[in-house]
Every structure is written in C-alpha cells, then in structure tokens.
Design an enzyme around this catalytic site. Structure first.
Site, PDB file in Angstrom:
ATOM      1  N   CYS A   1      -3.731  -0.878  -2.026  1.00  0.00           N
ATOM      2  CA  CYS A   1      -4.019   0.542  -2.228  1.00  0.00           C
ATOM      3  C   CYS A   1      -4.973   0.700  -3.413  1.00  0.00           C
ATOM      4  O   CYS A   1      -4.677   0.227  -4.521  1.00  0.00           O
ATOM      5  CB  CYS A   1      -2.697   1.252  -2.520  1.00  0.00           C
ATOM      6  SG  CYS A   1      -2.869   2.989  -2.875  1.00  0.00           S
TER       7      CYS A   1
ATOM      8  N   ASP B   1       0.871  -1.180   0.000  1.00  0.00           N
ATOM      9  CA  ASP B   1       0.000   0.000   0.000  1.00  0.00           C
ATOM     10  C   ASP B   1       0.906   1.227   0.000  1.00  0.00           C
ATOM     11  O   ASP B   1       2.119   1.117   0.222  1.00  0.00           O
ATOM     12  CB  ASP B   1      -0.881  -0.018   1.262  1.00  0.00           C
ATOM     13  CG  ASP B   1      -1.763   1.232   1.365  1.00  0.00           C
ATOM     14  OD1 ASP B   1      -2.395   1.607   0.362  1.00  0.00           O
ATOM     15  OD2 ASP B   1      -1.805   1.850   2.454  1.00  0.00           O
ATOM     16  N   SER B   2       0.317   2.385  -0.224  1.00  0.00           N
ATOM     17  CA  SER B   2       1.082   3.623  -0.141  1.00  0.00           C
ATOM     18  C   SER B   2       1.541   3.903   1.290  1.00  0.00           C
ATOM     19  O   SER B   2       2.455   4.685   1.494  1.00  0.00           O
ATOM     20  CB  SER B   2       0.209   4.793  -0.617  1.00  0.00           C
ATOM     21  OG  SER B   2      -0.992   4.822   0.134  1.00  0.00           O
TER      22      SER B   2
ATOM     23  N   HIS C   1      -8.814   3.683   3.744  1.00  0.00           N
ATOM     24  CA  HIS C   1      -9.168   4.292   5.033  1.00  0.00           C
ATOM     25  C   HIS C   1     -10.683   4.294   5.330  1.00  0.00           C
ATOM     26  O   HIS C   1     -11.078   4.566   6.457  1.00  0.00           O
ATOM     27  CB  HIS C   1      -8.692   5.742   5.058  1.00  0.00           C
ATOM     28  CG  HIS C   1      -7.198   5.887   5.135  1.00  0.00           C
ATOM     29  ND1 HIS C   1      -6.344   5.302   4.227  1.00  0.00           N
ATOM     30  CD2 HIS C   1      -6.411   6.563   6.007  1.00  0.00           C
ATOM     31  CE1 HIS C   1      -5.095   5.622   4.539  1.00  0.00           C
ATOM     32  NE2 HIS C   1      -5.110   6.384   5.615  1.00  0.00           N
TER      33      HIS C   1
ATOM     34  N   GLU D   1      -7.045   9.677   9.570  1.00  0.00           N
ATOM     35  CA  GLU D   1      -5.707   9.638  10.186  1.00  0.00           C
ATOM     36  C   GLU D   1      -5.610  10.547  11.406  1.00  0.00           C
ATOM     37  O   GLU D   1      -4.823  10.296  12.316  1.00  0.00           O
ATOM     38  CB  GLU D   1      -4.639   9.985   9.144  1.00  0.00           C
ATOM     39  CG  GLU D   1      -4.531   8.877   8.114  1.00  0.00           C
ATOM     40  CD  GLU D   1      -3.213   8.820   7.376  1.00  0.00           C
ATOM     41  OE1 GLU D   1      -2.379   9.719   7.558  1.00  0.00           O
ATOM     42  OE2 GLU D   1      -3.034   7.866   6.604  1.00  0.00           O
TER      43      GLU D   1
ATOM     44  N   CYS E   1     -11.209   3.132  -0.955  1.00  0.00           N
ATOM     45  CA  CYS E   1      -9.959   3.636  -0.372  1.00  0.00           C
ATOM     46  C   CYS E   1      -9.699   2.847   0.910  1.00  0.00           C
ATOM     47  O   CYS E   1     -10.645   2.490   1.626  1.00  0.00           O
ATOM     48  CB  CYS E   1     -10.097   5.127  -0.058  1.00  0.00           C
ATOM     49  SG  CYS E   1      -8.656   5.827   0.762  1.00  0.00           S
TER      50      CYS E   1
END
Ligand code: DGL
Length: 266
Positions: free
Chosen positions: A75, A12-13, A188, A154, A186
């Site tokens: 990702c 993932d990033s 998140h 985040e 995504c």
C-alpha cells in the site's frame, strides 16, 4: 520460525495490493506469498498517519504469525506514513513501494522533473519527495493528490469519459510543470496507464508495483533468503472483511481466480 522457503508477506489496505503480489509472482515464480488485505479498515488513503501506522503494525504482526520471511508494504499510503514505524518495531526486512518507486523514478527521469500521484494521505506526507530527494537532491518533485481514481478503478469506469476528464484535471498542474516522469503512487493506478498515456503520451510512467517487485528480488538475493523450492508458488489471500464482489474484484487485480480467507487481525 521462518526460513528460506517461508512465504513473502505482503499487506495492503485492501485488494489493490494484489497488483504488487502479481508482479512479485511474475518476477519470482517459486516464492510463496501470504497476502493480507485489511478490507475492514479500507480506505487508508483518507485516514490519519497515526491510524495507518497502527493498522500497518497489526498487519505485519499477522504476517509474522504466518512465518513471513520479509514484509512488503504494498500500500502506497502505508509505505508513505508507516514504513519507519514498522521497521522500528519488527525484526524482519521490510520493503515499501514508496522507496522502490522513488528509486525507479530517479533512474527513469532525464530532466529530473518528476510528478507523483497518490491518495491524500500519501501526498500530504511528502514521502515521495523526501525519498526522491534523498537519492537525488537536485530532482524537482511535484505531488498531486488524486483521490477519485481509486473509486473509478473499483467501479470499473476505466474506459469511461468521466475518467479521462478527471485525469485531465488532475494531470494539468503536473504537465504545466514540464515533468518527464510520473510515478503511479497507488495500488490501483496500473489499471489506468492507457488513459494517462492518451493524455500525456510522452511521459515515462513508473509503476510502484513493478519497482517493488524488483526491490524484493534484490533483497532476497542480498540477504541470501531466496527459496530453494522449484515448484510453482502459491499465494494465500487473507482479508479482514469480505463483502459482495470482493473476490471478483480481487481476481481482476491478481489476474487469476481468488478465493479469500476471512481473518481477524489483533
Ligand atoms: N492501497 C492504497 C494505496 O496504495 C489505496 C486504497 C486506500 O486508500 O486504502 O495508497
């Protein structure tokens, strides 16, 4: 050389892809995982396709050097713009969250009206529309970029009124189009399902992380490369940069304590 008992490679990033690793561990508790988060180049969601393709290939090279038997692109942004690039250049099966999420969305939607939320680069690529229309050309797909959501998650502003206000704004054009299914495109977004449900209780939410975990299970079975080990799986977490709070945040994404290794990726 990799074999059946080699780990599943996941990249993932950053650490968001641990939501995908977590779903894989849940579904396949004996499969070891080697995880790479390219925290040095985070975020991918606002970068060009060329840059993300370059990073994706380097990340895959690292996972191959760790004997990965398959590569999972956790990702959404990298899956959207670099899946074919990676498949073209490496000689291992590759699972991308976009294809998995698209399939799950088509299976979940009754009206065929499907909404997608994701980073700017994911949405600009139109990858979800292409993947969904490849499976069902009659589906109507509406995509909206929701770049602020990564930061809110985040910052742990999940239960914040600001997040609800922003979600109202982002979801309005999708709800106006009468979608019945929304893809959380995504890494998140699984953290804000409760808030999305609060605004749109009747939507079916498709989590690309769980969808990807079932694609991985199917692939291992098809290729006959499931592990023969019966021990509890291990996950090794490698990051290209480690800064304040990285491990704390990573632990909340994975749902267990994380100790990360700093690595260099060529
Ligand atoms: N992992 C990215 C994704 O799923 C989100 C974070 C980023 O922009 O790098 O699209």
């Amino acid at each position: 050389m990799h074999d059946k008992n080699s780990p599943i490679g996941v990249f993932d990033s950053g650490i968001g892809g641990l939501t995908v690793a977590k779903e894989i561990l849940k579904l396949l508790p004996h499969e070891d995982i080697v995880y790479l988060g390219d925290t040095e180049h985070l975020p991918y969601g606002s970068k060009s396709e060329t840059a993300v393709q370059h990073f994706a290939l380097s990340n895959s090279g690292f996972l191959i050097s760790q004997d990965a038997k398959i590569i999972v692109i956790a990702c959404n942004t990298a899956s959207a713009v670099a899946l074919e690039h990676v498949r073209h250049h490496i000689n291992l099966p590759v699972v991308g969250v976009v294809e998995s999420g698209a399939l799950s969305a088509v299976n979940s939607s009754e009206s065929g009206r499907i909404g997608i939320i994701g980073t700017k680069t994911t949405i600009r690529s139109g990858a979800y529309t292409k993947a969904i229309n490849k499976i069902d050309p009659t589906s109507k797909v509406i995509e909206v970029a929701t770049p602020l959501l990564v930061h809110l998650v985040e910052e742990n502003w999940i239960d914040h009124n600001v997040t609800l206000d922003i979600l109202h704004e982002y979801l309005a054009p999708l709800l106006n189009e009468n979608i019945d299914t929304l893809v959380l495109g995504c890494t998140h977004y699984p953290f804000i399902t409760k808030q999305i449900k609060q605004i749109a209780p009747n939507l079916t939410l498709v989590d690309s992380a769980t969808a990807a975990a079932s694609s991985v299970a199917t692939l291992l079975e098809e290729k006959k490369i499931s592990t023969t080990q019966h021990k509890t799986a291990t996950i090794s977490i490698n990051l290209t940069d480690i800064y304040a709070d990285t491990e704390t945040l990573a632990s909340s994404f994975l749902g267990q304590p994380v100790s990360a290794q700093l690595v260099e990726v060529e």
